[in-house]
Scaffold this motif. Structure first.
Motif, PDB file in Angstrom:
ATOM      1  N   HIS A 156       0.789  -1.351   0.062  1.00 17.98           N
ATOM      2  CA  HIS A 156      -0.001   0.026   0.158  1.00 17.98           C
ATOM      3  C   HIS A 156       0.902   1.282   0.128  1.00 17.98           C
ATOM      4  CE1 HIS A 156      -3.716   2.483   0.833  1.00 17.98           C
ATOM      5  NE2 HIS A 156      -3.096   2.939   1.793  1.00 17.98           N
ATOM      6  N   LYS A 157       2.083   1.326   0.729  1.00 19.33           N
ATOM      7  CA  LYS A 157       2.853   2.389   0.771  1.00 19.33           C
ATOM      8  C   LYS A 157       3.643   2.602  -0.352  1.00 19.33           C
ATOM      9  CE  LYS A 157       6.731   4.428   3.352  1.00 19.33           C
ATOM     10  NZ  LYS A 157       7.573   4.160   4.557  1.00 19.33           N
ATOM     11  N   LYS A 158       4.027   1.354  -0.950  1.00 18.79           N
ATOM     12  CA  LYS A 158       4.691   1.542  -2.550  1.00 18.79           C
ATOM     13  C   LYS A 158       3.619   2.155  -3.308  1.00 18.79           C
ATOM     14  CE  LYS A 158       7.547  -2.517  -2.110  1.00 18.79           C
ATOM     15  NZ  LYS A 158       7.532  -3.900  -2.495  1.00 18.79           N
ATOM     16  N   GLN A 159       2.408   1.835  -3.446  1.00 18.62           N
ATOM     17  CA  GLN A 159       1.529   2.391  -4.410  1.00 18.62           C
ATOM     18  C   GLN A 159       1.218   3.873  -4.258  1.00 18.62           C
ATOM     19  OE1 GLN A 159      -2.207  -0.155  -4.336  1.00 18.62           O
ATOM     20  NE2 GLN A 159      -1.185  -1.712  -5.132  1.00 18.62           N
ATOM     21  N   LYS A 160       1.279   4.398  -3.020  1.00 12.76           N
ATOM     22  CA  LYS A 160       1.266   5.505  -2.636  1.00 12.76           C
ATOM     23  C   LYS A 160       2.362   6.407  -3.070  1.00 12.76           C
ATOM     24  CE  LYS A 160      -1.189   6.995   0.499  1.00 12.76           C
ATOM     25  NZ  LYS A 160      -1.888   7.680   1.762  1.00 12.76           N
ATOM     26  N   LEU A 161       3.334   5.962  -3.084  1.00 14.74           N
ATOM     27  CA  LEU A 161       4.715   6.767  -3.364  1.00 14.74           C
ATOM     28  C   LEU A 161       4.877   6.661  -4.832  1.00 14.74           C
ATOM     29  CD1 LEU A 161       7.059   5.247  -0.483  1.00 14.74           C
ATOM     30  CD2 LEU A 161       5.691   7.525  -0.876  1.00 14.74           C
ATOM     31  N   ARG A 162       4.129   5.724  -5.753  1.00 16.94           N
ATOM     32  CA  ARG A 162       4.388   5.840  -7.302  1.00 16.94           C
ATOM     33  C   ARG A 162       3.826   7.005  -7.647  1.00 16.94           C
ATOM     34  NH1 ARG A 162       2.456  -0.201  -7.583  1.00 16.94           N
ATOM     35  NH2 ARG A 162       4.282  -1.216  -6.843  1.00 16.94           N
ATOM     36  N   PRO A 163       4.322   7.574  -8.687  1.00 17.23           N
ATOM     37  CA  PRO A 163       3.899   8.982  -9.355  1.00 17.23           C
ATOM     38  C   PRO A 163       2.626   8.866  -9.907  1.00 17.23           C
ATOM     39  CG  PRO A 163       6.130   8.538 -10.069  1.00 17.23           C
ATOM     40  CD  PRO A 163       5.703   7.427  -9.256  1.00 17.23           C
ATOM     41  N   VAL A 221      -1.808  11.010  -9.243  1.00 15.81           N
ATOM     42  CA  VAL A 221      -2.838  11.465 -10.116  1.00 15.81           C
ATOM     43  C   VAL A 221      -4.163  10.708 -10.132  1.00 15.81           C
ATOM     44  CG1 VAL A 221      -3.083  11.753 -12.700  1.00 15.81           C
ATOM     45  CG2 VAL A 221      -0.917  11.967 -11.725  1.00 15.81           C
ATOM     46  N   SER A 222      -4.077   9.530 -10.232  1.00 15.50           N
ATOM     47  CA  SER A 222      -5.299   8.509 -10.078  1.00 15.50           C
ATOM     48  C   SER A 222      -6.105   8.351  -9.148  1.00 15.50           C
ATOM     49  CB  SER A 222      -5.088   7.308 -10.614  1.00 15.50           C
ATOM     50  OG  SER A 222      -4.107   6.449  -9.629  1.00 15.50           O
ATOM     51  N   GLU A 223      -7.415   8.287  -8.977  1.00 11.69           N
ATOM     52  CA  GLU A 223      -8.226   8.000  -7.724  1.00 11.69           C
ATOM     53  C   GLU A 223      -8.084   6.635  -7.157  1.00 11.69           C
ATOM     54  OE1 GLU A 223     -10.487  10.360  -6.529  1.00 11.69           O
ATOM     55  OE2 GLU A 223      -9.223  11.787  -7.796  1.00 11.69           O
ATOM     56  N   PRO A 224      -8.452   6.491  -6.026  1.00  7.80           N
ATOM     57  CA  PRO A 224      -8.349   5.201  -5.430  1.00  7.80           C
ATOM     58  C   PRO A 224      -9.348   4.143  -6.149  1.00  7.80           C
ATOM     59  CG  PRO A 224      -8.890   6.675  -3.859  1.00  7.80           C
ATOM     60  CD  PRO A 224      -8.855   7.487  -5.060  1.00  7.80           C
TER      61      PRO A 224
END
Length: 142
Positions: free
Chosen positions: A114-121, A125-128
């Motif tokens: 989850h943390k890795k996904q939040k750190l991706r550029p 831009v995208s919504e959850p």
């Protein structure tokens, strides 16, 4: 526990020891354990209140672990949440610092992902992609 309703003397009434549990395919628990049948240790006199089962399931909670006779709910999950699992047993009884219980390892792994996904550029831009974990049920009025 249901069989203790009206019992005043609680000595010797705990649910103790290892109890078998059947897991739902595809659940967080199934993915963590890698199998559909497990055995976990208990030390309590609590249980999931089945009076609320339909309401909770209708609101999005998923029952993913039960005893083989289906008398007891062992695990519940919120499937629309990144990783939410509640269990009746004590996974800490089988966990060691260098050999974590499968549920603890899966939880930490999900938190790191989850943390890795939040750190991706692209994540900024995208919504959850998941809905709220549980919908509130209407309250009864007297």
């Amino acid at each position: 526990m249901r069989e203790l309703l009206g019992v005043d003397e609680m000595g010797g009434t705990m649910r103790l020891g290892a109890w078998p549990c059947k897991l739902e395919p595809g659940s967080f628990a199934h993915k963590a354990y890698g199998k559909l049948e497990i055995s976990e240790r208990h030390r309590h006199r609590y249980e999931f209140n089945r009076d609320y089962e339909k309401t909770l399931v209708a609101a999005g909670l998923r029952i993913t672990g039960r005893t083989p006779d289906e008398n007891y709910v062992e695990i519940v999950e919120a499937p629309d949440h990144p990783w939410f699992l509640g269990c009746q047993f004590h996974p800490e009884f089988k966990s060691k610092p260098l050999e974590p219980h499968p549920l603890f390892a899966a939880f930490i792994g999900a938190a790191l992902e989850h943390k890795k996904q939040k750190l991706r550029p692209s994540a900024a831009v995208s919504e959850p992609k998941h809905a709220p974990a549980l919908r509130a049920a209407p309250r009864a009025t007297a």
